[in-house]
Design a protein around this motif. Sequence first.
Motif, short mmCIF file in Angstrom:
data_model
loop_
_atom_site.label_atom_id
_atom_site.label_comp_id
_atom_site.label_asym_id
_atom_site.label_seq_id
_atom_site.Cartn_x
_atom_site.Cartn_y
_atom_site.Cartn_z
N GLY A 63 15.18 41.13 29.48
CA GLY A 63 16.53 41.01 28.93
C GLY A 63 17.42 40.29 29.91
O GLY A 63 17.25 40.38 31.13
N HIS A 64 18.39 39.56 29.37
CA HIS A 64 19.34 38.80 30.18
C HIS A 64 20.75 39.28 29.83
O HIS A 64 21.07 39.47 28.66
N GLY A 65 21.59 39.46 30.84
CA GLY A 65 22.96 39.87 30.60
C GLY A 65 23.94 39.02 31.39
O GLY A 65 23.60 38.48 32.44
N PHE A 66 25.15 38.91 30.86
CA PHE A 66 26.22 38.15 31.50
C PHE A 66 27.54 38.84 31.21
O PHE A 66 27.74 39.39 30.13
N ASP A 67 28.45 38.78 32.19
CA ASP A 67 29.81 39.25 31.95
C ASP A 67 30.75 38.52 32.90
O ASP A 67 30.33 38.06 33.97
N ALA A 68 32.00 38.40 32.50
CA ALA A 68 33.03 37.77 33.33
C ALA A 68 34.37 38.41 33.00
O ALA A 68 34.63 38.73 31.84
N HIS A 69 35.17 38.60 34.01
CA HIS A 69 36.53 39.13 33.83
C HIS A 69 37.47 38.40 34.77
O HIS A 69 37.09 38.02 35.88
N ALA A 70 38.70 38.25 34.33
CA ALA A 70 39.74 37.64 35.14
C ALA A 70 40.31 38.67 36.12
O ALA A 70 40.31 39.87 35.83
N PHE A 71 40.80 38.18 37.24
CA PHE A 71 41.51 39.06 38.17
C PHE A 71 42.82 39.51 37.55
O PHE A 71 43.42 38.80 36.75
N ALA A 72 43.25 40.72 37.93
CA ALA A 72 44.51 41.27 37.44
C ALA A 72 45.16 42.08 38.56
O ALA A 72 44.48 42.73 39.35
N GLU A 73 46.47 42.03 38.61
CA GLU A 73 47.22 42.81 39.59
C GLU A 73 47.19 44.29 39.20
O GLU A 73 47.09 44.64 38.03
N GLY A 74 47.29 45.14 40.21
CA GLY A 74 47.43 46.57 39.96
C GLY A 74 46.16 47.28 39.53
O GLY A 74 46.23 48.39 39.01
N ARG A 75 45.01 46.66 39.74
CA ARG A 75 43.73 47.29 39.39
C ARG A 75 42.82 47.28 40.61
O ARG A 75 42.93 46.41 41.46
N ARG A 76 41.93 48.26 40.66
CA ARG A 76 40.92 48.30 41.72
C ARG A 76 39.78 47.36 41.36
O ARG A 76 39.43 47.21 40.19
N LEU A 77 39.17 46.75 42.37
CA LEU A 77 37.99 45.92 42.16
C LEU A 77 36.76 46.79 42.32
O LEU A 77 36.51 47.35 43.39
N VAL A 78 36.00 46.93 41.22
CA VAL A 78 34.78 47.73 41.22
C VAL A 78 33.64 46.82 40.80
O VAL A 78 33.68 46.18 39.74
N LEU A 79 32.62 46.75 41.64
CA LEU A 79 31.42 45.95 41.36
C LEU A 79 30.18 46.79 41.65
O LEU A 79 30.03 47.30 42.77
N GLY A 80 29.35 46.96 40.66
CA GLY A 80 28.16 47.77 40.85
C GLY A 80 28.47 49.20 41.22
O GLY A 80 27.74 49.84 41.95
N GLY A 81 29.59 49.70 40.71
CA GLY A 81 29.98 51.07 40.98
C GLY A 81 30.63 51.28 42.34
O GLY A 81 30.93 52.41 42.72
N VAL A 82 30.86 50.22 43.08
CA VAL A 82 31.40 50.31 44.43
C VAL A 82 32.82 49.72 44.45
O VAL A 82 33.04 48.61 43.96
N HIS A 83 33.75 50.48 45.02
CA HIS A 83 35.11 49.96 45.18
C HIS A 83 35.09 48.94 46.31
O HIS A 83 34.69 49.25 47.44
N ILE A 84 35.52 47.73 46.01
CA ILE A 84 35.56 46.64 46.99
C ILE A 84 37.02 46.40 47.36
O ILE A 84 37.83 46.07 46.49
N PRO A 85 37.39 46.56 48.62
CA PRO A 85 38.78 46.30 49.02
C PRO A 85 39.17 44.85 48.70
O PRO A 85 38.50 43.91 49.14
N HIS A 86 40.22 44.69 47.91
CA HIS A 86 40.69 43.36 47.53
C HIS A 86 42.10 43.52 46.96
O HIS A 86 42.47 44.57 46.46
N ALA A 87 42.88 42.46 47.02
CA ALA A 87 44.27 42.50 46.55
C ALA A 87 44.36 42.71 45.05
O ALA A 87 45.36 43.24 44.55
N ARG A 88 43.34 42.27 44.31
CA ARG A 88 43.37 42.40 42.85
C ARG A 88 42.05 42.97 42.35
O ARG A 88 41.01 42.81 42.97
#
Length: 155
Positions: free
Chosen positions: A4-29
Amino acid sequence: MRVGHGFDAHAFAEGRRLVLGGVHIPHARGLAGHSDADVLAHAVIDALLGAAALGDIGAMFPPDDERWAGADSMAMLRDVRERVAAAGLGIGNVDATVVCESPKLAPHIALMRAAVAGALEVDVTQVSVKATTTDGLGFTGEGAGVAAFAVVLLE
């Protein structure tokens, strides 16, 4: 064996935490989305659903369904793992790539691999997570968002 193949994309947004692979990544947006917008988890979910012929993430977790507002994507990934197992399929491996210019993800890769492996109840050696840039090209290169691709093998 099923792939199976999967794809996803999201735009950056202010006031939200950056979560990738279940891990909070310190970032401004963080990333805009109905759930926590974890593009890595979403790409893996779609790859699993595709390999098992169980539909797609949008049908299973509709963006207009308030039950999924702000949802933890790792909980969604665990739910999909259970559905795949109920279909009589086991996970052979997951290979995923996250695409963004910033932040640098290398320091977080091991944690992302461990979190995805934990949600899928597989050994971390069955999960590969890589990061790359597009050398300034496209929406990820311009720093407008993050994308992820995933491939899974089900047995």
